[in-house]
Scaffold this motif. Structure first.
Motif, short mmCIF file in Angstrom:
data_model
loop_
_atom_site.label_atom_id
_atom_site.label_comp_id
_atom_site.label_asym_id
_atom_site.label_seq_id
_atom_site.Cartn_x
_atom_site.Cartn_y
_atom_site.Cartn_z
N TYR A 191 0.84 -1.21 0.00
CA TYR A 191 0.00 0.00 0.00
C TYR A 191 0.86 1.25 0.00
O TYR A 191 0.50 2.27 -0.62
N GLU A 192 2.01 1.20 0.65
CA GLU A 192 2.93 2.33 0.61
C GLU A 192 3.35 2.61 -0.83
O GLU A 192 3.43 3.76 -1.27
N ALA A 193 3.60 1.54 -1.59
CA ALA A 193 3.97 1.71 -2.99
C ALA A 193 2.81 2.24 -3.82
O ALA A 193 3.00 3.01 -4.75
N VAL A 194 1.58 1.82 -3.48
CA VAL A 194 0.40 2.36 -4.15
C VAL A 194 0.34 3.87 -3.98
O VAL A 194 0.19 4.64 -4.93
N LEU A 195 0.48 4.32 -2.73
CA LEU A 195 0.39 5.75 -2.44
C LEU A 195 1.50 6.52 -3.14
O LEU A 195 1.28 7.63 -3.66
N ALA A 196 2.71 5.95 -3.16
CA ALA A 196 3.82 6.61 -3.85
C ALA A 196 3.56 6.73 -5.34
O ALA A 196 3.85 7.76 -5.97
N ALA A 197 3.00 5.67 -5.94
CA ALA A 197 2.72 5.69 -7.38
C ALA A 197 1.60 6.65 -7.72
O ALA A 197 1.47 7.05 -8.89
N GLU A 198 0.78 7.04 -6.74
CA GLU A 198 -0.31 7.98 -6.99
C GLU A 198 0.16 9.42 -7.06
O GLU A 198 -0.62 10.31 -7.39
N GLY A 199 1.44 9.67 -6.77
CA GLY A 199 1.96 11.03 -6.81
C GLY A 199 1.80 11.66 -8.19
O GLY A 199 1.84 10.98 -9.22
N SER A 200 1.67 12.98 -8.21
CA SER A 200 1.40 13.68 -9.47
C SER A 200 2.63 13.80 -10.36
O SER A 200 2.51 14.07 -11.56
N HIS A 225 7.83 1.71 -8.60
CA HIS A 225 6.82 1.77 -7.54
C HIS A 225 5.67 0.80 -7.83
O HIS A 225 5.18 0.12 -6.93
N LEU A 226 5.25 0.74 -9.09
CA LEU A 226 4.20 -0.20 -9.45
C LEU A 226 4.67 -1.64 -9.29
O LEU A 226 3.93 -2.50 -8.79
N THR A 227 5.90 -1.89 -9.69
CA THR A 227 6.47 -3.24 -9.53
C THR A 227 6.51 -3.64 -8.07
O THR A 227 6.23 -4.80 -7.71
N GLU A 228 6.84 -2.69 -7.20
CA GLU A 228 6.92 -2.97 -5.77
C GLU A 228 5.59 -3.46 -5.21
O GLU A 228 5.55 -4.28 -4.29
N ILE A 229 4.48 -2.98 -5.75
CA ILE A 229 3.16 -3.43 -5.29
C ILE A 229 3.03 -4.93 -5.49
O ILE A 229 2.66 -5.67 -4.56
N TYR A 230 3.33 -5.39 -6.69
CA TYR A 230 3.21 -6.82 -6.99
C TYR A 230 4.23 -7.64 -6.22
O TYR A 230 3.92 -8.71 -5.69
#
Length: 725
Positions: A489-498, A523-528
């Motif tokens: 979820y931390e990676a999700v939030l980071a990937a949501e940055g503008s 960051h997206l890879t980190e989620i998986y």
């Protein structure tokens, strides 16, 4: 009574530069701007106690500064800059050449030796510098590339830094060690300086959602069509308002810990607002927000066109706070004077400091003079607290001092924090809605207006959905270890940055585009990875399309192909679409030029693809995989496994699910060429105007070569393109 209550808001922001897998800072800009800008901006303000201002700190930036201040950080450029010159590897020398001169000429030209070294690199080439620079050249380059980013106060008054600056070259390893210590000292002083200024009530510190996301788009990407009805959209849309709430809640908690009290105000990332986003902010306890005049204009259906003096039409509506009331919650907004802010950001750097300060002061006084009798104008000057100054002489410090002195001494201008300005404004008018938009063009086009942006949102949505499914599984397990879930979820939030979509599309570009693109996909890879899930092949493919010297031809007829791994006849592929590129360089791991031309086309019931490997190169790869990635309204991944030059397996995954009988929809053959036939029922073309395609060759679990070289190939649909409707 003052004629103008002046709101100055400096926005401090850098994106997340840390690689989530290694913890290393892939880019050095947080450290360098902390040295050059952040400490000095509040230190200069302290010289003028009558000037109150607001500083907006993005929590992510402050967290990175905290890590740098601890001394426990990993950043390759920092390591290279302070490594013994005689121990630099060729790879480190190449990176030093690449990084050292990424600084504005205003700073580089201060030191003749720095300019001389750049001239040598430009005239002889980077490779010649790597081969021929001696230890002294490397030491001088190391020190000067770091001195150039030191704060003006340190350059002028710190005994060590001033001496190193004055010396200008012929540096020693001891000089380098002394500068390293001074950098760490300055990094550690940044956040405490802001807390001290806040405690003496000279500044108010506001915040932004933690990872700097565009809140309205997190709530619902469809909101972008309110301002731009034809903007392209991810399908299905991204709709996670709970993430918008989490980004704000984390910002509040972080702010409380670092600055000692919860934030009252909010600069939503890029001034981006919507009713839903601000309702969430108000529910969490935020009392004010700031955005741009364009948002107010669209909300009120009025314009703020300037006359010859720069005063806006409908000025009395712009120069006051507005109170937004929604569903029993309220927040008060102040609206950025776009014209004045842009003068500071883009124009005054080309003027002398005194002339610029005088002009800005005069324009602010003029606004007060044009206000109706008995009314005080609330004028909001809002812009970046770091990026503009590198275009000013001496990092803008002389301009700021002259400007602060003028407004401090002017009894008709009261420089206030946002909270103070709102408190001083009687009878604040009310709004029952806010137009959804950002400070740029009163729309969201920068972040969702281009095919690259949409691609980024598609990948984010898929990763977010993967996380959501995993979270539901975890919730059903007794005593489940939540560590992987929290990491994902931390990676999700980071990937949501503008910041990632800032660099996609045609609007913005830099020397670091490829690194920003890579970092987003990491960051997206980190989620998986955190969830132990399969990482989609699509994340190995760059989103940002760099210019490649490729020849592209659209299909000119429908095809009928025999899939047998060889060119059965001259006519078999006649009329196919083609992608053909010159040999190219790549940052891909172990890159080799293995894949040659790619041909494609449509038959009545099949899509055909042909890839021609380079005969001499493919001999080095007896065992490999070819991975085809197709996007229509979903992702389809086809993996063809070749062993000892024979095709032995075909795996088809669609939306993350493996098809049990791939032979029903895919036919493939490998010989001198690779031929693939995909059945029409494999595709979902509802409301689609294009397919996206990439082909990658993998060996040993790593990508080796890729077509197209950057991004994905767009294949137009419709019979007019000899394709399916």
């Amino acid at each position: 009574m003052s004629r103008v209550n002046l709101v100055i808001l400096w926005h401090m922001h850098q994106p997340q530069y840390r690689d989530p897998a290694t913890g290393r800072y892939m880019l050095p800009w947080t450290r360098l701007h902390a040295l050059k800008d952040y400490w000095g901006m509040v230190k200069v303000l302290g010289e003028f106690p009558g000037v109150h201002a607001t500083v907006n700190f993005v929590p992510l930036l402050a967290a990175q500064i905290e890590e740098y201040a601890s001394g426990e950080f990993s950043e390759p450029w920092f390591d290279i800059a302070f490594a013994p010159a005689t121990e630099l590897t060729p790879e480190q020398k190449r990176e030093a050449i690449e990084r050292a001169f990424q600084v504005n000429d205003n700073f580089l030209l201060r030191w003749p030796r720095f300019a001389e070294l750049r001239s040598q690199v430009r005239s002889g080439g980077a490779q010649a510098a790597v081969a021929h620079f001696g230890a002294q050249e490397w030491r001088d380059l190391q020190v000067l590339s770091q001195i150039a980013w030191m704060d003006e106060e340190y350059l002028a008054k710190d005994p060590v830094v001033n001496e190193l600056s004055r010396k200008g070259g012929n540096y020693t390893e001891d000089d380098k060690a002394a500068l390293r210590a001074k950098q760490l000292e300055l990094l550690a002083a940044v956040l405490p300086e802001y807390r001290l200024a806040s405690e003496r009530s000279q500044i108010e510190i506001s915040t932004t959602p933690y990872y700097h996301p565009i809140l309205p788009l997190l709530c619902d990407t469809e909101i972008a069509r309110v301002s731009s009805p034809h903007t392209p959209q991810p399908h299905p849309p991204f709709q996670y308002p709970q993430d918008a709430r989490e980004q704000l809640a984390r910002a509040r908690a972080y702010h409380q810990r670092v600055f000692g009290k919860p934030p009252v105000g909010l600069w939503p990332s890029e001034g981006s607002v919507s009713d839903q986003a601000l309702e969430i902010a108000a529910d969490l306890g935020f009392q004010w927000f700031a955005t741009d005049e364009g948002v107010l204009g669209r909300t009120r259906n009025i314009g703020f066109w300037r006359d010859a003096s720069g005063y806006p039409e409908n000025g009395p509506e712009l120069y006051l706070p507005w109170r937004l009331e929604r569903n029993g919650r309220a927040m008060t907004g102040v609206f950025r004077d776009h014209y004045l802010s842009d003068l500071v950001g883009f124009v005054y750097s080309r003027m002398g400091a005194e002339a610029a300060a005088e002009d800005l002061h005069r324009r602010i006084r003029m606004i007060g003079d044009r206000e109706p009798a008995g009314r005080t104008a609330t004028v909001s000057l809002i812009l970046d607290g770091e990026n503009a100054w590198e275009f000013y002489a001496e990092n803008g410090r002389d301009f700021l001092r002259r400007f602060y002195r003028r407004i401090e001494q002017d009894p008709e201008i009261q420089p206030l924090t946002v909270s103070e300005a709102i408190a001083a404004a009687p009878n604040v008018p009310r709004l029952d809605r806010i137009f959804p938009a950002s400070w740029i063009g009163a729309n969201f086009d920068v972040w969702i207006g281009h095919a690259e942006d949409v691609r980024a949102w598609d990948l984010l949505r898929d990763a977010r959905e993967t996380y959501e499914r995993a979270a539901q599984r975890f919730a059903a397990l007794p005593r489940a270890d939540g560590g992987p879930l929290a990491r994902a979820y931390e990676a999700v939030l980071a990937a949501e940055g503008s910041d990632w979509c800032w660099w996609y599309g045609p609007e913005h570009g830099s020397a670091n585009d490829a690194e920003f693109d890579e970092l987003y996909r990491k960051h997206l890879t980190e989620i998986y990875t955190a969830l132990g899930d399969h990482v989609p092949d699509a994340l190995a493919i760059p989103i940002k399309r760099a210019a490649d010297h490729a020849r592209r031809e659209q299909p000119s007829s429908f095809l009928q192909v025999v899939v047998d791994g060889r060119e059965t006849s001259y006519f078999e592929w006649l009329g196919a679409g083609m992608y053909s590129t010159e040999r190219r360089s790549s940052t891909m791991h172990g890159h080799s030029d293995v894949l040659g031309d790619m041909l494609y086309g449509f038959g009545p019931q099949h899509f055909y693809l042909r890839v021609d490997p380079i005969a001499e190169a493919i001999k080095d790869f007896p065992d490999f995989q070819v991975r085809l990635t197709l996007w229509d309204s979903r992702e389809t991944c086809i993996t063809l496994r070749i062993e000892k030059t024979k095709l032995v397996q075909c795996v088809v995954e669609q939306s993350g699910a493996c098809l049990l009988h791939p032979e029903a929809v895919v036919s493939a053959a490998y010989g001198k060429i690779l031929e693939v036939s995909l059945a029409r029922e494999l595709f979902d073309l509802h409301e689609r105007r294009e397919l996206l395609l990439s082909v990658a060759l993998w060996e040993g679990g790593l990508p080796v070569d890729l077509l197209p070289t950057e991004g994905m190939l767009s294949i137009a649909l419709g019979e007019e393109n000899f394709a399916w409707s």
